[in-house]
Enzyme design. Structure first.
Site, PDB file in Angstrom:
ATOM      1  N   ASP A  47      -0.084  83.735 -36.755  1.00 44.73           N
ATOM      2  CA  ASP A  47      -0.673  84.436 -37.891  1.00 44.73           C
ATOM      3  C   ASP A  47      -0.305  85.910 -37.825  1.00 44.73           C
ATOM      4  O   ASP A  47      -0.390  86.537 -36.767  1.00 44.73           O
ATOM      5  CB  ASP A  47      -2.200  84.273 -37.849  1.00 44.73           C
ATOM      6  CG  ASP A  47      -2.898  85.112 -38.880  1.00 44.73           C
ATOM      7  OD1 ASP A  47      -2.670  84.866 -40.077  1.00 44.73           O
ATOM      8  OD2 ASP A  47      -3.654  86.018 -38.509  1.00 44.73           O
ATOM      9  N   ASP A  89       7.739  82.907 -35.964  1.00 42.60           N
ATOM     10  CA  ASP A  89       7.028  81.783 -36.575  1.00 42.60           C
ATOM     11  C   ASP A  89       7.662  80.473 -36.134  1.00 42.60           C
ATOM     12  O   ASP A  89       6.978  79.541 -35.709  1.00 42.60           O
ATOM     13  CB  ASP A  89       7.093  81.850 -38.111  1.00 42.60           C
ATOM     14  CG  ASP A  89       6.175  82.899 -38.702  1.00 42.60           C
ATOM     15  OD1 ASP A  89       5.055  83.056 -38.206  1.00 42.60           O
ATOM     16  OD2 ASP A  89       6.578  83.550 -39.678  1.00 42.60           O
TER      17      ASP A  89
END
Length: 335
Positions: A117, A69
């Site tokens: 995601d 991330d």
């Protein structure tokens, strides 16, 4: 021989169809493709280098931040801020606005994005992805503000997503057709593979985390029970497919039809998906492909956000399936 079209060539060809186009928007889309390639390069190394697992941090939305991330967020910021096309950015992984450094040129566009995601799935080799949306700025000049970011999805000028899976595919729209490009690793280029994607008007697949069934309200439960009931005349029962990565579930829904759902429940009344970074860009894509997206009561694209990390329930997919979901959720469906 099949005509080979790179994403850069496709973007430029489309630019020539627009009177007065300056090329700035085309360069912005090309930069997004570059950022996606860099993220793909690192995702493909997962397990070989130290980029999987948690950082031990929690982001502004309350999710555990994975190492990928952080990496993907930094890549998108570093690639996109230097092009001179943006006045401001906002990311699911960043608490506030991402300002363009003072020494860099400012442009007329705004980028909102979810850099990675489904990153918790990387440890088990399940598809993950990136989501992005582009607005025109509202303010006149200088650095962008929250006013530039807090726009309804109806104001988007482009949106898309990338799926990093068995193959890596980038799908985007600028409002005139939805097109997909598959990455050829041997030459490092996204090649046109899905031109003018159209979602079926009605599908036979539903996608939802049914583990939360007991938290749903009665109308939501009735809709799921309806989809599972046997009735040949209406093409039921629907098949259940759920990956657990929004981008992967949405990509399948876009190609095959049906409906993806992340409803609100007793624990999270507004659901868990972010309006700006996830729901609105994908709603823009699905609508341009002939589909529909709703929070159950209102078209996602008509919702004006009031905060950067606002959440929303999401029902997205084939037009007839989403309209049917709305009837159930609003208590207008017959048992």
């Amino acid at each position: 021989m099949q005509r080979i079209v790179t994403i850069e060539r496709f973007i430029i060809e489309r630019e020539h169809e627009i009177p007065g186009a300056t090329g700035e928007f085309s360069k912005l889309l090309t930069d997004i493709a570059l950022a996606a390639k860099i993220v793909w390069r690192e995702v493909s190394k997962a397990g070989l280098v130290d980029i999987i697992g948690s950082t031990g941090k929690v982001n502004v939305s309350g999710d555990v931040v994975q190492k990928l991330d952080e990496f993907a967020n930094e890549i998108f910021i570093n690639v996109m801020q230097k092009g001179g096309h943006l006045c401001v950015m906002a990311s699911e992984e960043s608490k506030g606005l991402i300002e363009i450094p003072e020494e860099l040129a400012k442009g007329k566009y705004v980028l909102v994005f979810d850099p990675l995601d489904g990153s918790s799935n990387i440890d088990v080799n399940v598809s993950i992805g990136s989501i992005f949306g582009i607005f025109r700025r509202v303010t006149k000049s200088g650095g962008g503000t929250e006013e530039d970011v807090l726009q309804p999805g109806r104001n988007l000028v482009a949106a898309g997503y990338v799926v990093y899976g068995s193959s890596t595919i980038l799908v985007y729209t600028t409002g005139n057709g939805v097109h997909g490009f598959t990455l050829d690793p041997s030459i490092g280029e996204f090649l046109l593979s899905h031109e003018n994607i159209r979602i079926p008007k009605k599908g036979d697949i539903y996608s939802v985390n049914e583990g939360y069934y007991e938290r749903w309200d009665e109308n939501m439960k009735k809709f799921i029970n309806y989809l599972k009931a046997e009735d040949k005349a209406t093409g039921r029962p629907y098949k259940l497919r759920y990956v657990g990565t929004l981008v992967a579930d949405f990509h399948r829904t876009l190609l095959y039809g049906g409906i993806f759902m992340y409803p609100g429940d007793s624990k999270n009344p507004e659901g868990k998906l972010r309006l700006i970074y996830e729901a609105a860009p994908l709603a823009y894509v699905v609508e341009k492909a002939g589909g529909r997206a709703s929070n159950g009561f209102q078209n996602i694209l008509d919702i004006k956000p009031t905060s950067l990390h606002q959440r929303t329930p999401l029902f997205i997919g084939s037009e007839e399936d989403v309209k049917l979901a709305e009837k159930f959720l609003q208590g207008r469906a017959e048992d």
